[in-house]
Scaffold this motif. Structure first.
Motif, PDB file in Angstrom:
ATOM      1  N   ALA A   1      -9.874  27.237  -0.746  1.00  0.00           N
ATOM      2  CA  ALA A   1      -9.945  25.769  -0.671  1.00  0.00           C
ATOM      3  C   ALA A   1     -11.373  25.249  -0.569  1.00  0.00           C
ATOM      4  O   ALA A   1     -11.669  24.370   0.226  1.00  0.00           O
ATOM      5  N   TRP A   2     -12.256  25.811  -1.399  1.00  0.00           N
ATOM      6  CA  TRP A   2     -13.632  25.288  -1.447  1.00  0.00           C
ATOM      7  C   TRP A   2     -13.661  23.877  -2.030  1.00  0.00           C
ATOM      8  O   TRP A   2     -14.523  23.089  -1.698  1.00  0.00           O
ATOM      9  N   LEU A   3     -12.708  23.609  -2.923  1.00  0.00           N
ATOM     10  CA  LEU A   3     -12.594  22.262  -3.494  1.00  0.00           C
ATOM     11  C   LEU A   3     -11.503  21.532  -2.713  1.00  0.00           C
ATOM     12  O   LEU A   3     -10.488  22.118  -2.355  1.00  0.00           O
ATOM     13  N   PRO A   4     -11.695  20.204  -2.452  1.00  0.00           N
ATOM     14  CA  PRO A   4     -10.701  19.458  -1.662  1.00  0.00           C
ATOM     15  C   PRO A   4      -9.320  19.524  -2.321  1.00  0.00           C
ATOM     16  O   PRO A   4      -9.189  19.278  -3.522  1.00  0.00           O
ATOM     17  N   LEU A   5      -8.335  19.874  -1.539  1.00  0.00           N
ATOM     18  CA  LEU A   5      -7.108  20.361  -2.126  1.00  0.00           C
ATOM     19  C   LEU A   5      -6.214  19.434  -2.938  1.00  0.00           C
ATOM     20  O   LEU A   5      -5.924  19.766  -4.069  1.00  0.00           O
ATOM     21  N   PRO A   6      -5.788  18.317  -2.453  1.00  0.00           N
ATOM     22  CA  PRO A   6      -4.795  17.647  -3.307  1.00  0.00           C
ATOM     23  C   PRO A   6      -5.383  17.224  -4.653  1.00  0.00           C
ATOM     24  O   PRO A   6      -4.682  17.154  -5.641  1.00  0.00           O
ATOM     25  N   PHE A   7      -6.708  16.988  -4.671  1.00  0.00           N
ATOM     26  CA  PHE A   7      -7.326  16.487  -5.911  1.00  0.00           C
ATOM     27  C   PHE A   7      -7.603  17.597  -6.906  1.00  0.00           C
ATOM     28  O   PHE A   7      -7.702  17.367  -8.096  1.00  0.00           O
ATOM     29  N   PHE A   8      -7.777  18.824  -6.413  1.00  0.00           N
ATOM     30  CA  PHE A   8      -8.052  19.940  -7.316  1.00  0.00           C
ATOM     31  C   PHE A   8      -6.962  20.991  -7.147  1.00  0.00           C
ATOM     32  O   PHE A   8      -7.124  21.938  -6.398  1.00  0.00           O
ATOM     33  N   PRO A   9      -5.854  20.813  -7.832  1.00  0.00           N
ATOM     34  CA  PRO A   9      -4.739  21.748  -7.678  1.00  0.00           C
ATOM     35  C   PRO A   9      -5.064  23.096  -8.320  1.00  0.00           C
ATOM     36  O   PRO A   9      -5.823  23.154  -9.284  1.00  0.00           O
ATOM     37  N   PRO A  10      -4.508  24.183  -7.795  1.00  0.00           N
ATOM     38  CA  PRO A  10      -4.754  25.507  -8.366  1.00  0.00           C
ATOM     39  C   PRO A  10      -3.950  25.716  -9.647  1.00  0.00           C
ATOM     40  O   PRO A  10      -3.008  24.960  -9.910  1.00  0.00           O
ATOM     41  N   PRO A  11      -4.286  26.726 -10.435  1.00  0.00           N
ATOM     42  CA  PRO A  11      -3.586  26.966 -11.701  1.00  0.00           C
ATOM     43  C   PRO A  11      -2.073  27.117 -11.513  1.00  0.00           C
ATOM     44  O   PRO A  11      -1.303  26.635 -12.339  1.00  0.00           O
ATOM     45  N   GLN A  12      -1.657  27.780 -10.431  1.00  0.00           N
ATOM     46  CA  GLN A  12      -0.218  28.023 -10.293  1.00  0.00           C
ATOM     47  C   GLN A  12       0.575  26.740 -10.118  1.00  0.00           C
ATOM     48  O   GLN A  12       1.742  26.670 -10.525  1.00  0.00           O
ATOM     49  N   SER A  13      -0.063  25.692  -9.538  1.00  0.00           N
ATOM     50  CA  SER A  13       0.698  24.453  -9.365  1.00  0.00           C
ATOM     51  C   SER A  13       0.864  23.747 -10.713  1.00  0.00           C
ATOM     52  O   SER A  13       1.853  23.054 -10.948  1.00  0.00           O
ATOM     53  N   ILE A  14      -0.106  23.956 -11.615  1.00  0.00           N
ATOM     54  CA  ILE A  14       0.046  23.369 -12.956  1.00  0.00           C
ATOM     55  C   ILE A  14       1.110  24.138 -13.732  1.00  0.00           C
ATOM     56  O   ILE A  14       1.950  23.550 -14.422  1.00  0.00           O
ATOM     57  N   LEU A  15       1.101  25.469 -13.552  1.00  0.00           N
ATOM     58  CA  LEU A  15       2.163  26.277 -14.161  1.00  0.00           C
ATOM     59  C   LEU A  15       3.522  25.809 -13.644  1.00  0.00           C
ATOM     60  O   LEU A  15       4.495  25.712 -14.398  1.00  0.00           O
ATOM     61  N   GLU A  16       3.556  25.497 -12.356  1.00  0.00           N
ATOM     62  CA  GLU A  16       4.795  25.034 -11.734  1.00  0.00           C
ATOM     63  C   GLU A  16       5.293  23.749 -12.400  1.00  0.00           C
ATOM     64  O   GLU A  16       6.493  23.582 -12.625  1.00  0.00           O
TER      65      GLU A  16
END
Lengths: 265, 338
Positions: free
Chosen positions: B113-128
């Protein structure tokens, strides 16, 4: 090529049309001023004759051709093809321009087919296109696009595009003016061969005196603008003609004199 | 001049031989690196625990490792794979970069979580999003494509016909030109408020706006294309017996086509903008609406997912246009490859 006798060279096949230019004057309006270009030009051309129009640059030679082609109407006078007044363009009088003006979006075959297509007879006459392309020796380039052709080849296509219509009068507006001298000499003999074979009446504008003398059996010398006929010279020599012929050399000297260039001789 | 051509001739074969040699070791090396990068991406998914609650982390990690395996086999089997093997070899450097980028993205978001979380979602959430919200996303894609296609075709057709008539007929030019000058430069989005209450449905209003945005550049460029056709072409066609209809259809239009395609390209660009704005404001469907909806729910992963789809669609549309142009304008030299 078989050398013809002088007598044969002046009897023409009956395919060509008679062209009658009678008292034709023409002018352009440029910035409100009237610029006269042709002044009472009268000329009767027999069927199958090869006539060269010679004159200083900008004297109105090309304008006369545009009138013959029917692309413009003269301000005064009448032009007739076989007794019929010329009022507009017609495929029996085809022009080959100084630039080949091939349509770049059409292949060689489609460019040559243009006239038949425009007249709506291409479907039944496709073989004529092939014949015309064979005639100018470009059979292996029928699917090429204009940008793939050399200057000489492009001008050959333009010639085929004109000939496919079986014109009665072939109008040549300095067709070899932009070619290199070797291609030019080769195409001069091709034009003579085609003319002898097909028998159309030919009207050639050029400012190359030698070209006029090698090709035409009649040379018309025009004056400075507004153009008037200065001399009407018969070239009584059989084809193929030789550039070194003393008779032609004498005529050349005479014509250059008429054009005010005797000092260069 | 001669030294140039001599050195040119001498230099030309040398790198060619060198390239084939280094190609053997180099392309395998790059392929291996690509495989490793994707393996790293897969392992980064599986090794560290997620800082949030995402259901697709394991599938993503396994998927990445499968890709790494494919790249590996593809690289060493390239000689037996023909076209696909060659394609893989060409794209290997990009695969390295993508693998590295995905790894970095994964680590910087889901793992540490180096990048602020809700604004920078991880790849798996986009896959989701792509797996769990697929029906809605597909509906949006379908709605956008339908709206865009309808408006674009109407606008391009009207623009083309208008352009040809202004270019050809002085009378048409007299009447249409002032209208075009008055209305054309106005951004189509400026009509939004008027369009939405004066048209019976938001769909017809948006179609109108997209058509307007497409129509202006197509009209102007078709017009300039027709107007710039050399009169020599008309002279030639006329002496060969062409009637006016032939001059328009077989001379003016083909000669103007390169210009027309520039107009179609510009129209496509400006119509995309109108499409998205119209969907965000009035239409209750489409990717623009999906973006707006996702923003309302602070569903940032959905926004990124929709943006990616949108970019693929827009780029695909432009590719299609350029392919069509290349096919129709083979006679032109040196056209830009998209």
């Amino acid at each position: 090529m078989v050398v013809q006798s002088a007598a044969e060279a002046i009897t023409y096949p009956a395919v060509g049309a008679e062209l009658d230019i009678e008292g034709v004057s023409h002018a352009f309006d440029i910035d409100g001023a009237t610029l006269p270009v042709l002044d009472n030009v009268s000329l009767a051309i027999a069927p199958g004759e090869f006539v060269a129009l010679l004159g200083p640059s900008g004297c109105g030679k090309s304008t006369l051709l545009r009138l013959v082609a029917g692309l413009e109407r003269p301000r005064a006078g009448v032009l007739r093809e076989d007794e019929t007044r010329i009022t507009g363009p017609h495929p029996s009088r085809v022009v080959v321009f100084q630039d080949p003006t091939l349509f770049p979006w059409r292949s060689v075959w489609d460019n040559v087919a243009l006239g038949l297509e425009a007249q709506g007879i291409l479907k039944t006459q496709r073989h004529r296109v092939d014949d015309a392309i064979d005639l100018v020796g470009l059979s292996s380039f029928r699917n090429a696009y204009p940008h793939q052709l050399s200057g000489g080849m492009a001008q050959r296509v333009a010639l085929a595009r004109a000939l496919v219509n079986d014109p009665k009068i072939l109008v040549l507006d300095e067709p070899l003016g932009k070619l290199d001298s070797l291609t030019r000499i080769a195409m001069q003999s091709e034009i003579v061969a085609l003319w002898q074979r097909k028998g159309f009446t030919t009207l050639l504008v050029t400012h190359d005196v030698e070209e006029a003398l090698v090709l035409a059996n009649r040379v018309i010398v025009l004056s400075d603008r507004p153009a008037r006929i200065k001399a009407d010279i018969a070239v009584q020599r059989p084809y193929p003609r030789h550039r070194g012929d003393p008779y032609l050399a004498e005529l050349r000297k005479q014509i250059l004199g008429l054009l005010g260039l005797e000092a260069t001789w | 001049m001669s030294t140039y051509s001599v050195s040119d001739a001498a230099a030309a074969p040398a790198p060619r031989a060198a390239v084939t040699l280094s190609n053997l070791s180099g392309s395998y090396g790059i392929g291996l690196a690509a495989s490793l990068a994707w393996l790293a991406f897969g392992l980064s998914c599986l090794y560290w625990p997620d800082v949030g609650d995402w259901s697709r982390t394991d599938s993503l990690g396994i998927g990445a490792i499968v890709i790494a395996a494919f790249v590996l086999f593809g690289t060493f089997g390239a000689d037996y794979l023909g076209g696909p093997g060659e394609a893989l070899r060409k794209r290997a450097p990009w695969l390295v970069a993508l693998g590295a980028l995905f790894t970095l993205w994964e680590v910087a978001t889901a793992k540490f979580a180096w990048l602020p979380l809700p604004f920078f979602p991880p790849p798996q959430s986009i896959l989701e999003v792509y797996t769990d919200d697929l029906p809605k996303l597909l509906d949006s894609v379908f709605a956008s494509v339908k709206l865009q296609l309808g408006g674009y075709i109407i606008g391009a057709t009207i623009g083309f016909v208008t352009g040809v008539s202004i270019g050809w007929s002085q009378k048409a030019g007299y009447w249409i030109h002032p209208v075009l000058r008055f209305i054309g430069p106005l951004p189509a989005t400026a009509w939004l408020p008027i369009a939405f209450f004066s048209f019976p449905s938001s769909w017809s209003a948006s179609t109108f706006l997209i058509a307007l945005a497409t129509g202006f550049p197509v009209t102007v460029l078709t017009w300039s294309g027709v107007a710039s056709v050399s009169s020599a072409y008309y002279d030639v066609a006329r002496t060969l017996g062409a009637k006016p209809s032939f001059l328009v259809l077989k001379v003016a239009i083909p000669a103007a086509l390169p210009h027309v395609f520039v107009g179609l390209f510009m129209g496509l660009g400006s119509s995309f903008a109108v499409l998205v704005v119209a969907e965000m404001i009035g239409v209750k469907a489409g990717l623009g609406w999906y973006l707006q909806w996702a923003q309302g729910w602070a569903a940032y992963a959905n926004m990124y997912a929709a943006l990616i789809v949108m970019s693929l669609l827009c780029s695909g549309a432009i590719t299609l246009l350029f392919r069509t142009r290349d096919r129709l304008l083979v006679w032109q030299k040196g056209v830009v490859k998209w």
